[in-house]
Design an enzyme around this catalytic site. Structure first.
Site, mmCIF file in Angstrom:
data_model
loop_
_atom_site.group_PDB
_atom_site.id
_atom_site.type_symbol
_atom_site.label_atom_id
_atom_site.label_comp_id
_atom_site.label_asym_id
_atom_site.label_seq_id
_atom_site.Cartn_x
_atom_site.Cartn_y
_atom_site.Cartn_z
ATOM 1 N N GLY A 156 11.642 -21.062 1.063
ATOM 2 C CA GLY A 156 11.622 -22.484 1.375
ATOM 3 C C GLY A 156 12.904 -23.207 1.018
ATOM 4 N N ASN A 157 13.659 -22.665 0.023
ATOM 5 C CA ASN A 157 14.912 -23.322 -0.365
ATOM 6 C C ASN A 157 15.955 -23.263 0.751
ATOM 7 O OD1 ASN A 157 14.884 -20.455 -0.970
ATOM 8 N ND2 ASN A 157 16.895 -20.727 -1.887
ATOM 9 N N LYS B 217 -6.078 -21.140 -0.026
ATOM 10 C CA LYS B 217 -4.788 -21.759 0.308
ATOM 11 C C LYS B 217 -4.997 -23.227 0.676
ATOM 12 C CE LYS B 217 -0.332 -21.525 1.383
ATOM 13 N NZ LYS B 217 0.702 -21.236 0.384
ATOM 14 N N LYS C 104 4.151 -15.527 4.282
ATOM 15 C CA LYS C 104 5.369 -15.239 5.044
ATOM 16 C C LYS C 104 6.014 -13.920 4.650
ATOM 17 C CE LYS C 104 8.791 -16.877 3.198
ATOM 18 N NZ LYS C 104 9.635 -16.446 2.049
ATOM 19 N N LYS D 174 6.301 -11.563 -3.205
ATOM 20 C CA LYS D 174 7.561 -10.963 -2.753
ATOM 21 C C LYS D 174 7.656 -9.504 -3.203
ATOM 22 C CE LYS D 174 10.070 -15.354 -2.644
ATOM 23 N NZ LYS D 174 8.848 -16.056 -2.238
#
Length: 313
Positions: free
Chosen positions: A10-11, A126, A210, A272
Site C-alpha cells: 500500500g505504501n 475482513k 493481495k 507476505k
C-alpha cells in the site's frame, strides 16, 4: 532476463487520489529500470483505501436513495481499473522518458477463483466499508443477511470472507502477454473473487489477500521470482526489540518456525511470508524476495531483502 511477479504494498499507492498520483510516479521510477534491463514484469497491487472509497460512495448514495448498493466484486473491479489506469500511464511515460519505445504496458481485469467451501466463508473477518451504529448494523443484517461486527469501539462494520486463491481465470492470457514482453498490471486488490456455479463464474462478497493472489499468479505463470515490496528492507525477527535481527535468507522450514514462534504480525508481515513459502515450495529453484520498493533492484542482486527458498523442493 528474468520473469518477475511484483506485489506492491500500500505504501506504493497512497490513500487518496492525489497521493496516489504522486506515489505512482515514484513507483514507476523504481520499476522501470527493471523493465529496461530486460526483465518481464507482472505488477500486482493492493486496493484497500481505493476499494474502501468506492464502497463508501455507494453506501452513502444508497442511504440517500440516489444510487443502489454495489456488490463488493464490482467495487473491486472498479478499483482495478482506477489504479491500473494510473500505474499503466506512469510506467509508460517513464519508459518513454528513458528514450525507449515499443514496450506495451497494459492493465488486465483479473478474476481470482476461490473455493466456495473455503472455511473462510463460515468465518468472515475482513472489515470493509463505513461504520454504523449497532441499531443500523442490525437493521442491515436483517435486510441483507450480511455480517456486521463491532470494530474496536468505533462502530459496527461489515465483514467479509478472505478465502485463499485456487487459480487465476486469466492465466492463459497473462502467460501469452508475459512471454510477449508486455508489462502487465494484474491481480489488483487480490483479484475479483469468483466461484463456479453451473456453467458460469459469479463474483462473491470476499477479499482475497493481495500477496496470496500474487503468489498464486507467480506460481501459475512459472515466474522466476516473486518480489514482494513492502515498507521495510528486510524481514526481521524480534522486530522493534534490542535484539532485532534482519534476515537475508530464510528456508521455508525456518520461516515456518518463525511463524510458529509468533515472529510475524497477522495482517502485516505474516501473509507476505506465508505467500512467499507457498510460491517457493511450488517448484525447485524458485525464490521469493521480500524487501522495500526502493531496494527492489538491490534485492534481486542478493545484496539486501529477504530471500525465501526451499532447498529440497
Amino acid at each position: 532476463m528474468s520473469r518477475i511477479v511484483v506485489a506492491l504494498g500500500g505504501n506504493a499507492l497512497g490513500n487518496t487520489p492525489d497521493e496516489q498520483l504522486e506515489r505512482v510516479q515514484h513507483t514507476a521510477k523504481v520499476l522501470t529500470p527493471l523493465i529496461l534491463a530486460g526483465h518481464n514484469l507482472i505488477i500486482c497491487h493492493g486496493n484497500g483505501p481505493q476499494v474502501g472509497m468506492i464502497n463508501l460512495a455507494f453506501e452513502a448514495g444508497a442511504e440517500a436513495n440516489t444510487t443502489p448498493r454495489m456488490p463488493l466484486a464490482e467495487c473491486t473491479a472498479m478499483s482495478q481499473g482506477y489504479i491500473g489506469y494510473h500505474l499503466q500511464n506512469e510506467i509508460d511515460a517513464e519508459i518513454e522518458r528513458n528514450g525507449v519505445s515499443g514496450i506495451p504496458v497494459i492493465t488486465m481485469l483479473t478474476q481470482t477463483i476461490v473455493d466456495e467451501n473455503d472455511p473462510a466463508f463460515q468465518n468472515p473477518t475482513k472489515p470493509i466499508g463505513p461504520y454504523y451504529s449497532e441499531e443500523q448494523a442490525k437493521e442491515l443484517m436483517a435486510d441483507t443477511g450480511d455480517t456486521y461486527i463491532e470494530d474496536s469501539g468505533r462502530g459496527w462494520r461489515k465483514v467479509v470472507a478472505s478465502p485463499k486463491p485456487v487459480s487465476i481465470y486469466e492465466t492463459i492470457s497473462l502467460q501469452t502477454l508475459f512471454y510477449a514482453r508486455e508489462v502487465i498490471i494484474a491481480g489488483g486488490g487480490g483479484g475479483i473473487p469468483i466461484v463456479k456455479r453451473g456453467h458460469r463464474y459469479v463474483g462473491v462478497d470476499a477479499v482475497v489477500d493481495k500477496d496470496f493472489a500474487a503468489g498464486k499468479l507467480a506460481e501459475l505463470i512459472d515466474a522466476d521470482y516473486f518480489l514482494i515490496l513492502t515498507a521495510v528492507d528486510q524481514v526481521a525477527i524480534n522486530f522493534g526489540k534490542p535484539d532485532q535481527a534482519d534476515l537475508l535468507e530464510m528456508t521455508v522450514d525456518e520461516a515456518r518456525k518463525h511463524i510458529a514462534d509468533g515472529q510475524f504480525a497477522p495482517g502485516s508481515m505474516l501473509p507476505k511470508v506465508e505467500a512467499a513459502i507457498g510460491y517457493a515450495e511450488a517448484k525447485r529453484g524458485r525464490s521469493a524476495i521480500i524487501t522495500s520498493l526502493d531496494k527492489a533492484a538491490e534485492a534481486l542482486s542478493g545484496t539486501t531483502g529477504t530471500r525465501v527458498i526451499c532447498p529440497y523442493c
